[in-house]
Scaffold this active site. Structure first.
Site, PDB file in Angstrom:
ATOM      1  N   GLU A 173       0.808  -1.209   0.000  1.00 35.99           N
ATOM      2  CA  GLU A 173       0.000   0.000   0.000  1.00 35.99           C
ATOM      3  C   GLU A 173       0.848   1.269   0.000  1.00 35.99           C
ATOM      4  OE1 GLU A 173      -4.087  -1.549   2.148  1.00 35.99           O
ATOM      5  OE2 GLU A 173      -2.427  -0.902   3.420  1.00 35.99           O
ATOM      6  N   ASP A 218     -12.244  -6.347  -3.173  1.00 33.94           N
ATOM      7  CA  ASP A 218     -13.103  -7.526  -3.130  1.00 33.94           C
ATOM      8  C   ASP A 218     -14.465  -7.109  -2.593  1.00 33.94           C
ATOM      9  OD1 ASP A 218     -13.224  -8.486   0.015  1.00 33.94           O
ATOM     10  OD2 ASP A 218     -11.362  -7.445  -0.479  1.00 33.94           O
TER      11      ASP A 218
END
Length: 228
Positions: A13, A193
């Site tokens: 990230e 997701d």
């Protein structure tokens, strides 16, 4: 803003932001490695906080009290909880809440809040950054808890409790500590997701490359920083 604190929970990230920084200086404080440098002409402090509320809170406090940042920006991935966006899209956290624990008890001490609101100017800058980069997004509610949500029963339970737009493991803790220190913040999440069984299999059950989603979140962060 003189100095901006940048955070992620995982190395993937923060990697796109680290790669874009110049004049790196590294310092380890409280078990967290911080990278000071320049990003798009702004002084920044970047860190990989680690996953979960405790690690996010600890790193946020260090950004506020040790590095004296003027704003905190957290970017990363999350599980989608709404039909308003899809995997690959972005949610900017207007409101941050805990989906576990007892917010009424948390609110008995400063900053005396059960939920936390991102800074309006930072939200506006993040929205403009999404539009500039052609990234579909909404400004909504993000729910945080110390568990990876990867089954429909848990997802439905969280939806019934606080109706968030996405679910993750750090945002509300970052918001909580930033608010406690009076430091403006914003949380950015790219949907990786749908927080269900397929999402569990995708992210936990087998190796999965999340770098595309992380690059999306990092791209917004850079565009946002350039606007400050």
């Amino acid at each position: 803003m003189k100095k901006i604190g940048l955070m992620g929970a995982m190395k993937d990230e923060i990697a796109p932001l680290y790669e874009a920084m110049t004049d790196h200086r590294e310092e380890t404080v409280g078990g967290v490695v911080f990278y000071e440098g320049v990003l798009d002409g702004k002084d920044v402090v970047l860190c990989c906080a680690g996953m979960g509320k405790a690690q996010a809170a600890a790193a946020t406090q260090l950004l506020c009290s040790h590095f004296c940042v003027d704003a905190v920006l957290f970017s990363g991935i999350a599980g989608n909880m709404t039909s308003k966006v899809s995997v690959g899209d972005v949610i900017i956290g207007k409101t941050l809440v805990y989906h576990d624990g007892e917010p009424r008890m948390f609110a008995e001490t400063a900053p005396f809040l059960q939920e936390f609101a991102s800074d309006e100017k930072l939200i506006a800058a993040a929205s403009a950054a999404c539009e500039e980069n052609g990234i579909r997004h909404i400004v909504g509610k993000i729910a945080t808890g110390d568990c990876f949500v990867g089954d429909s029963a848990t997802k439905n339970s969280i939806a019934a409790k606080c109706a968030p737009d996405c679910v993750e493991m750090e945002g509300a803790a970052v918001a909580h500590i930033a608010a406690k220190n009076g430091v403006p913040f914003v949380i950015l999440r790219a949907m990786s997701d749908d927080a269900d069984e397929e999402g569990f299999e995708k992210l936990v059950g087998k190796p999965f490359d999340i770098s595309d989603y992380c690059r999306t979140a990092a791209k917004i962060s850079r565009s946002l920083i350039a606007r400050l």
